[in-house]
Design a protein around this motif. Structure first.
Motif, PDB file in Angstrom:
ATOM      1  N   VAL A  95     -57.808 -27.991  45.091  1.00 28.46           N
ATOM      2  CA  VAL A  95     -56.372 -27.923  44.837  1.00 28.46           C
ATOM      3  C   VAL A  95     -56.074 -28.287  43.381  1.00 28.46           C
ATOM      4  CG1 VAL A  95     -54.165 -29.022  45.377  1.00 28.46           C
ATOM      5  CG2 VAL A  95     -55.680 -28.309  47.227  1.00 28.46           C
ATOM      6  N   ASN A  96     -56.763 -29.309  42.872  1.00 28.15           N
ATOM      7  CA  ASN A  96     -56.541 -29.700  41.479  1.00 28.15           C
ATOM      8  C   ASN A  96     -56.969 -28.615  40.502  1.00 28.15           C
ATOM      9  OD1 ASN A  96     -57.958 -31.151  38.892  1.00 28.15           O
ATOM     10  ND2 ASN A  96     -56.010 -32.109  39.449  1.00 28.15           N
ATOM     11  N   TYR A  97     -57.952 -27.802  40.877  1.00 25.54           N
ATOM     12  CA  TYR A  97     -58.402 -26.698  40.020  1.00 25.54           C
ATOM     13  C   TYR A  97     -57.224 -25.807  39.632  1.00 25.54           C
ATOM     14  CZ  TYR A  97     -61.798 -23.161  38.386  1.00 25.54           C
ATOM     15  OH  TYR A  97     -62.544 -22.291  37.622  1.00 25.54           O
ATOM     16  N   PHE A  98     -56.304 -25.637  40.566  1.00 26.33           N
ATOM     17  CA  PHE A  98     -55.170 -24.739  40.345  1.00 26.33           C
ATOM     18  C   PHE A  98     -54.127 -25.319  39.390  1.00 26.33           C
ATOM     19  CE2 PHE A  98     -57.183 -22.851  43.937  1.00 26.33           C
ATOM     20  CZ  PHE A  98     -56.860 -21.504  43.889  1.00 26.33           C
ATOM     21  N   VAL A  99     -54.142 -26.644  39.188  1.00 24.62           N
ATOM     22  CA  VAL A  99     -53.199 -27.247  38.239  1.00 24.62           C
ATOM     23  C   VAL A  99     -53.923 -27.832  37.023  1.00 24.62           C
ATOM     24  CG1 VAL A  99     -51.355 -27.693  39.888  1.00 24.62           C
ATOM     25  CG2 VAL A  99     -53.171 -29.394  39.590  1.00 24.62           C
ATOM     26  N   SER A 100     -55.162 -27.418  36.827  1.00 23.94           N
ATOM     27  CA  SER A 100     -55.895 -27.830  35.625  1.00 23.94           C
ATOM     28  C   SER A 100     -56.444 -26.603  34.906  1.00 23.94           C
ATOM     29  CB  SER A 100     -57.024 -28.813  35.978  1.00 23.94           C
ATOM     30  OG  SER A 100     -57.885 -28.276  36.977  1.00 23.94           O
ATOM     31  N   ILE A 101     -57.264 -25.840  35.582  1.00 22.24           N
ATOM     32  CA  ILE A 101     -57.895 -24.682  34.952  1.00 22.24           C
ATOM     33  C   ILE A 101     -56.887 -23.556  34.729  1.00 22.24           C
ATOM     34  CG2 ILE A 101     -59.433 -22.762  35.491  1.00 22.24           C
ATOM     35  CD1 ILE A 101     -60.217 -26.528  35.606  1.00 22.24           C
ATOM     36  N   LEU A 102     -56.042 -23.264  35.703  1.00 21.11           N
ATOM     37  CA  LEU A 102     -55.063 -22.180  35.532  1.00 21.11           C
ATOM     38  C   LEU A 102     -54.110 -22.445  34.359  1.00 21.11           C
ATOM     39  CD1 LEU A 102     -56.276 -21.319  38.300  1.00 21.11           C
ATOM     40  CD2 LEU A 102     -53.980 -20.611  38.969  1.00 21.11           C
ATOM     41  N   PRO A 103     -53.499 -23.627  34.267  1.00 21.75           N
ATOM     42  CA  PRO A 103     -52.617 -23.850  33.109  1.00 21.75           C
ATOM     43  C   PRO A 103     -53.361 -23.871  31.779  1.00 21.75           C
ATOM     44  CG  PRO A 103     -52.792 -25.834  34.457  1.00 21.75           C
ATOM     45  CD  PRO A 103     -53.381 -24.717  35.246  1.00 21.75           C
ATOM     46  N   PHE A 104     -54.593 -24.366  31.757  1.00 21.97           N
ATOM     47  CA  PHE A 104     -55.336 -24.370  30.487  1.00 21.97           C
ATOM     48  C   PHE A 104     -55.623 -22.948  30.030  1.00 21.97           C
ATOM     49  CE2 PHE A 104     -59.091 -24.403  27.797  1.00 21.97           C
ATOM     50  CZ  PHE A 104     -58.764 -25.394  26.880  1.00 21.97           C
ATOM     51  N   LEU A 105     -56.055 -22.111  30.955  1.00 22.25           N
ATOM     52  CA  LEU A 105     -56.334 -20.715  30.602  1.00 22.25           C
ATOM     53  C   LEU A 105     -55.065 -20.010  30.136  1.00 22.25           C
ATOM     54  CD1 LEU A 105     -58.767 -19.769  33.528  1.00 22.25           C
ATOM     55  CD2 LEU A 105     -59.368 -20.030  31.108  1.00 22.25           C
ATOM     56  N   SER A 106     -53.939 -20.321  30.768  1.00 17.17           N
ATOM     57  CA  SER A 106     -52.667 -19.734  30.362  1.00 17.17           C
ATOM     58  C   SER A 106     -52.272 -20.217  28.969  1.00 17.17           C
ATOM     59  CB  SER A 106     -51.573 -20.090  31.368  1.00 17.17           C
ATOM     60  OG  SER A 106     -50.308 -19.661  30.915  1.00 17.17           O
ATOM     61  N   ALA A 107     -52.410 -21.524  28.720  1.00 20.58           N
ATOM     62  CA  ALA A 107     -52.064 -22.075  27.411  1.00 20.58           C
ATOM     63  C   ALA A 107     -52.907 -21.440  26.309  1.00 20.58           C
ATOM     64  CB  ALA A 107     -52.252 -23.593  27.414  1.00 20.58           C
ATOM     65  N   ALA A 108     -54.199 -21.253  26.601  1.00 19.36           N
ATOM     66  CA  ALA A 108     -55.076 -20.612  25.619  1.00 19.36           C
ATOM     67  C   ALA A 108     -54.652 -19.164  25.382  1.00 19.36           C
ATOM     68  CB  ALA A 108     -56.523 -20.676  26.100  1.00 19.36           C
ATOM     69  N   GLN A 109     -54.298 -18.465  26.449  1.00 18.75           N
ATOM     70  CA  GLN A 109     -53.868 -17.073  26.345  1.00 18.75           C
ATOM     71  C   GLN A 109     -52.581 -16.949  25.520  1.00 18.75           C
ATOM     72  OE1 GLN A 109     -55.490 -14.431  27.345  1.00 18.75           O
ATOM     73  NE2 GLN A 109     -53.940 -12.859  26.990  1.00 18.75           N
ATOM     74  N   GLN A 110     -51.721 -17.956  25.631  1.00 18.42           N
ATOM     75  CA  GLN A 110     -50.445 -17.927  24.908  1.00 18.42           C
ATOM     76  C   GLN A 110     -50.573 -18.458  23.479  1.00 18.42           C
ATOM     77  OE1 GLN A 110     -47.945 -16.282  26.200  1.00 18.42           O
ATOM     78  NE2 GLN A 110     -49.198 -15.969  28.029  1.00 18.42           N
ATOM     79  N   GLY A 111     -51.790 -18.742  23.053  1.00 22.68           N
ATOM     80  CA  GLY A 111     -52.043 -19.093  21.662  1.00 22.68           C
ATOM     81  C   GLY A 111     -51.933 -20.560  21.312  1.00 22.68           C
ATOM     82  N   PHE A 112     -51.790 -21.425  22.298  1.00 24.95           N
ATOM     83  CA  PHE A 112     -51.642 -22.849  22.003  1.00 24.95           C
ATOM     84  C   PHE A 112     -52.945 -23.493  21.513  1.00 24.95           C
ATOM     85  CE2 PHE A 112     -47.750 -22.301  24.355  1.00 24.95           C
ATOM     86  CZ  PHE A 112     -46.887 -23.213  23.772  1.00 24.95           C
ATOM     87  N   MET A 113     -54.074 -22.888  21.790  1.00 25.32           N
ATOM     88  CA  MET A 113     -55.365 -23.436  21.369  1.00 25.32           C
ATOM     89  C   MET A 113     -55.906 -22.741  20.120  1.00 25.32           C
ATOM     90  SD  MET A 113     -55.683 -25.690  23.719  1.00 25.32           S
ATOM     91  CE  MET A 113     -54.708 -25.948  25.217  1.00 25.32           C
ATOM     92  N   GLY A 114     -55.105 -21.871  19.529  1.00 25.01           N
ATOM     93  CA  GLY A 114     -55.552 -21.116  18.360  1.00 25.01           C
ATOM     94  C   GLY A 114     -55.628 -19.638  18.692  1.00 25.01           C
TER      95      GLY A 114
END
Length: 357
Positions: free
Chosen positions: A130-149
């Protein structure tokens, strides 16, 4: 990052010094100081960031990196460095670790156990899934939206033979389009808020709304984890269901899950996995606060069931404005943290609020 044996010793010491859930060390999430402070501290393979979400420090590092990348856009949340609503997620993950909920519940391995690798997160645990869905999914989204560069590619590691976890943005978007779409909307909303003409309190409320829409979409998508529930007792599963039910109230009230607020709500959660003979509010080795939380969670879930789901529906209807949501957050705090606050009082107040919308 320290060696597993040293980390295990630090974790064991922290847990042994407290009878309630351990979620903070020196005012920060557990083992925070040992997490990655920059992307280059995580593994890279073929120019692709390749974290291991089945290692506690890697998964916790994703939160640290996400918070650092989004903080410049969180001005409406407050003046403190820990006012971002994302802070609630690493505290939740820390509670799952110290309460034993990330360990292998099948007994097949020693993953996550004190006798094994204490930093190991089991793929078989419902809680870690369950935690995977509120850790990995938002991180991948943040990276996709350019927050990680710009142009960062990310692929999560996964143990051999484990096939039911998405590992890239495209993979997660294909499997869970609603959840990924909601996280994308939140991160896009953060950028848009910078130029928004809205007053700060309305901007804050709007962003918290987007954040909780994403959280709840992830929660609904985590139904994919349900097969893993069979490894836990009926009492633990009832608590898990009640825990998910509480999220309906918290999200509708646009709870600001910053570090301070989240710590108040997470500390009274049960500090161990519940057993078949556990009966709140009379579980001897749990604190008064933990017993109260379990009883309140159970009451809220039972009341909603008896009302055919209308209690949640009424609560959502009552949370119809910035003002009523502020009142709702205060009421939830009283209900969950103050044993003298009667459940009948809670019902009568929010019923009146719903009719006034």
């Amino acid at each position: 990052m320290l060696r597993p044996a040293i980390l295990g010793l630090l974790l064991a010491c922290a847990v042994s010094l407290s009878s309630s859930a351990v979620i903070l060390e020196n005012g920060m999430p557990v083992l925070w100081v040992h997490t990655a402070g920059q992307l280059s501290d995580l593994p890279v393979q073929n120019d692709i960031l390749n974290p291991d979400p089945w290692h506690f420090l890697h998964r916790m590092s994703l939160y640290r990196l996400m918070i650092a990348a989004t903080d410049p856009f969180m001005g409406s949340m407050g003046t403190n460095a820990t006012d971002s609503p994302i802070w609630g997620l690493p505290l939740q993950l820390g509670w799952m670790l110290t309460s034993g909920r990330l360990a292998d519940p099948t007994g097949v391995s020693t993953c996550g156990l004190q006798t094994g690798d204490t930093m190991c997160i089991s793929t078989e645990s419902w809680w870690s899934c369950v935690n995977y869905f509120v850790s990995i999914l938002p991180f991948l989204s943040a990276a996709q939206q350019g927050f990680m560069g710009d142009g960062l590619q990310v692929q999560m590691q996964v143990p051999e033979g484990v096939l039911d976890y998405c590992t890239t943005y495209a993979d997660c978007l294909s499997r869970y389009p609603d959840a990924m779409g909601k996280w994308d909307a939140f991160f896009q909303g953060l950028k848009a808020a910078t130029d928004s003409p809205l007053p700060e309190n309305e901007k804050k409320d709007s962003l918290l709304g987007l954040y909780w829409e994403a959280q709840m979409a992830s929660s609904y998508a985590s139904a994919a984890c349900n097969a893993r529930q069979s490894h836990f007792s009926a009492v633990e599963l009832a608590f898990a269901k009640n825990w998910l039910n509480l999220a309906e109230y918290v999200s509708a009230a646009h709870f600001q899950s910053n570090l301070a607020n989240s710590a108040m709500f997470i500390t009274p959660l049960p500090s161990r996995i519940l057993k078949e003979d556990d009966r709140a509010p009379n579980i001897a080795d749990l604190s008064r606060e933990e017993n109260h939380s379990l009883s309140t969670f159970s009451w809220m879930s039972t009341a909603n069931t008896l009302l055919g789901g209308r209690m949640v529906t009424m609560w959502r209807a009552a949370m119809c404005s910035v003002t009523t949501r502020e009142k709702g957050r205060d009421m939830l705090g009283q209900l969950l943290l103050d044993p003298t606050f009667a459940t009948t009082t809670f019902l009568s107040i929010f019923t009146a609020m719903a009719t006034s919308c």
